[in-house]
Scaffold this motif. Structure first.
Motif, PDB file in Angstrom:
ATOM      1  N   ASP A 195     -33.043  29.764 -11.448  1.00 43.78           N
ATOM      2  CA  ASP A 195     -32.011  30.985 -11.625  1.00 43.78           C
ATOM      3  C   ASP A 195     -32.635  32.169 -10.655  1.00 43.78           C
ATOM      4  O   ASP A 195     -32.554  33.325 -11.046  1.00 43.78           O
ATOM      5  CB  ASP A 195     -32.260  31.355 -13.018  1.00 43.78           C
ATOM      6  N   ARG A 197     -31.830  34.712  -8.491  1.00 43.98           N
ATOM      7  CA  ARG A 197     -30.765  35.414  -7.991  1.00 43.98           C
ATOM      8  C   ARG A 197     -30.811  36.797  -8.331  1.00 43.98           C
ATOM      9  O   ARG A 197     -31.914  37.331  -8.751  1.00 43.98           O
ATOM     10  CB  ARG A 197     -29.223  34.833  -8.553  1.00 43.98           C
ATOM     11  N   ARG A 228     -30.025  26.353  -4.269  1.00 44.38           N
ATOM     12  CA  ARG A 228     -29.202  26.924  -5.497  1.00 44.38           C
ATOM     13  C   ARG A 228     -29.371  28.225  -5.384  1.00 44.38           C
ATOM     14  O   ARG A 228     -28.454  29.186  -5.501  1.00 44.38           O
ATOM     15  CB  ARG A 228     -29.765  26.376  -6.922  1.00 44.38           C
ATOM     16  N   TYR A 232     -26.317  31.179  -5.252  1.00 42.29           N
ATOM     17  CA  TYR A 232     -25.869  32.005  -6.389  1.00 42.29           C
ATOM     18  C   TYR A 232     -26.782  33.395  -6.250  1.00 42.29           C
ATOM     19  O   TYR A 232     -26.744  34.393  -7.105  1.00 42.29           O
ATOM     20  CB  TYR A 232     -26.607  31.399  -7.749  1.00 42.29           C
ATOM     21  N   THR A 235     -25.036  36.976  -7.216  1.00 45.31           N
ATOM     22  CA  THR A 235     -24.617  37.050  -8.589  1.00 45.31           C
ATOM     23  C   THR A 235     -25.236  38.217  -9.520  1.00 45.31           C
ATOM     24  O   THR A 235     -26.628  38.002  -9.690  1.00 45.31           O
ATOM     25  CB  THR A 235     -24.440  35.686  -9.374  1.00 45.31           C
ATOM     26  N   TRP A 240     -19.762  37.754 -10.600  1.00 44.99           N
ATOM     27  CA  TRP A 240     -20.416  36.417  -9.905  1.00 44.99           C
ATOM     28  C   TRP A 240     -19.453  36.491  -8.799  1.00 44.99           C
ATOM     29  O   TRP A 240     -18.191  36.549  -8.532  1.00 44.99           O
ATOM     30  CB  TRP A 240     -19.896  35.404 -10.680  1.00 44.99           C
ATOM     31  N   HIS A 276     -23.392  22.999  -4.428  1.00 41.01           N
ATOM     32  CA  HIS A 276     -23.379  23.789  -5.393  1.00 41.01           C
ATOM     33  C   HIS A 276     -22.298  24.817  -5.074  1.00 41.01           C
ATOM     34  O   HIS A 276     -21.789  25.527  -6.067  1.00 41.01           O
ATOM     35  CB  HIS A 276     -24.825  24.908  -5.252  1.00 41.01           C
ATOM     36  N   SER A 280     -19.706  25.560  -8.169  1.00 40.82           N
ATOM     37  CA  SER A 280     -19.535  26.696  -8.773  1.00 40.82           C
ATOM     38  C   SER A 280     -18.329  27.579  -8.343  1.00 40.82           C
ATOM     39  O   SER A 280     -18.040  28.462  -9.009  1.00 40.82           O
ATOM     40  CB  SER A 280     -20.702  27.472  -8.388  1.00 40.82           C
ATOM     41  N   LEU A 282     -18.278  29.205  -5.907  1.00 41.94           N
ATOM     42  CA  LEU A 282     -18.739  30.222  -4.791  1.00 41.94           C
ATOM     43  C   LEU A 282     -18.923  29.855  -3.429  1.00 41.94           C
ATOM     44  O   LEU A 282     -20.009  29.512  -2.801  1.00 41.94           O
ATOM     45  CB  LEU A 282     -20.003  30.696  -5.340  1.00 41.94           C
TER      46      LEU A 282
END
Length: 283
Positions: A195, A197, A228, A232, A235, A240, A276, A280, A282
């Motif tokens: 995670d 980000r 990943r 991300y 965000t 996001w 990804h 997502s 994105l």
């Protein structure tokens, strides 16, 4: 900046009912009265004020002033996670010792990195950390993004070979439907952040001063974590948005200034980044 007093981190629900139903406190004032006693009894810390509290699912984060300086107090009410949280707290101390910019937990009087205490309606697993001051990563700051990439590689180096049977041995975010035919990777799976980000990175100028939130820690390949992170990276909590390709390139360049990707990892990176981004939305 998160608001003073009581608030929700991302859920669109009222904070006071959530505080009462999830943790048994009748209001922010009740928390502010309860916390100093716990800190004094378990950590030997004199709290002088509680400025802010944020609820995230079954977890809470509090910002507390004390005789040890500004602190962050985190707790969880999920007993099944208590052993994992204790192991994660131990890992933070190891990462700090290995030069990764994390907030190492303050030890309780009995030497524990995290303690289980009685709350109003059940046990709480509580950790106490020094507050790290900084700004959330700004992906428009190329130097800070490059530093973030280098920091992720530094984190991966520090995590290499680290094992604790209380920590996850699988990756809850595994890319299980990847296209077939990817080449085998020389690098073995290891613990990765999962995670990495803007909302979990504190910076001062072009320097990363804090990597936060190891709650999604899992087992995977380093290149999975990098891909990943690239998707991300921009965000922030409920904000996001897609990460521009130029920012992804800068993040990767920073990463490869510490850990260059092999040809196989480069192929994985391209596929995983697209995977990804599509998954997502994105792009």
């Amino acid at each position: 900046m998160l608001p003073m007093g009581l608030s929700m981190l991302w859920e669109q629900v009222e904070a006071e009912p959530a505080l009462r139903e999830r943790f048994g406190f009748e209001g922010f004032e009740a928390v502010a009265e309860w916390v100093p006693g716990v800190l004094a009894e378990v950590w030997g810390i004199e709290a002088t004020g509680c400025r802010r509290m944020v609820i995230s699912g079954p977890n809470a984060i509090l910002w507390v002033d004390s005789d040890r300086g500004p602190l962050v107090v985190k707790w969880s009410v999920v007993p099944e996670l208590f052993a994992v949280l204790e192991a994660s707290a131990r890992l933070l101390r190891v990462l700090d010792e290995r030069g990764v910019p994390v907030a190492a937990p303050l030890r309780a009087l009995d030497g524990r990195e995290r303690a289980v205490v009685d709350g109003p309606i059940g046990a709480l697993s509580v950790g106490v950390l020094p507050e790290v001051t900084g700004d959330w990563l700004d992906i428009e700051n190329d130097e800070a993004v490059f530093a973030a990439g280098a920091c992720l590689a530094q984190l991966h180096v520090a995590l290499t070979g680290y094992e604790d049977d209380r920590l996850p041995t699988s990756n809850p975010r595994d890319a299980t439907d990847l296209p077939p035919g990817l080449p085998p990777l020389d690098a073995a799976k290891q613990l990765v952040h999962n995670d990495f980000r803007a909302a979990n990175l504190l910076t001062q100028g072009a320097k990363v001063v804090g990597v936060l939130d190891f709650d999604d820690l899992g087992w995977g390949h380093r290149v999975e974590d990098l891909a990943r992170a690239g998707v991300y990276l921009g965000t922030l909590f409920t904000g996001w948005k897609a990460t521009p390709s130029a920012v992804r390139r800068t993040l990767r360049a920073g990463y490869e200034s510490v850990l260059p990707l092999s040809p196989a990892e480069s192929q994985w990176y391209d596929v995983l980044t697209e995977w990804h981004a599509v998954r997502s939305g994105l792009r």
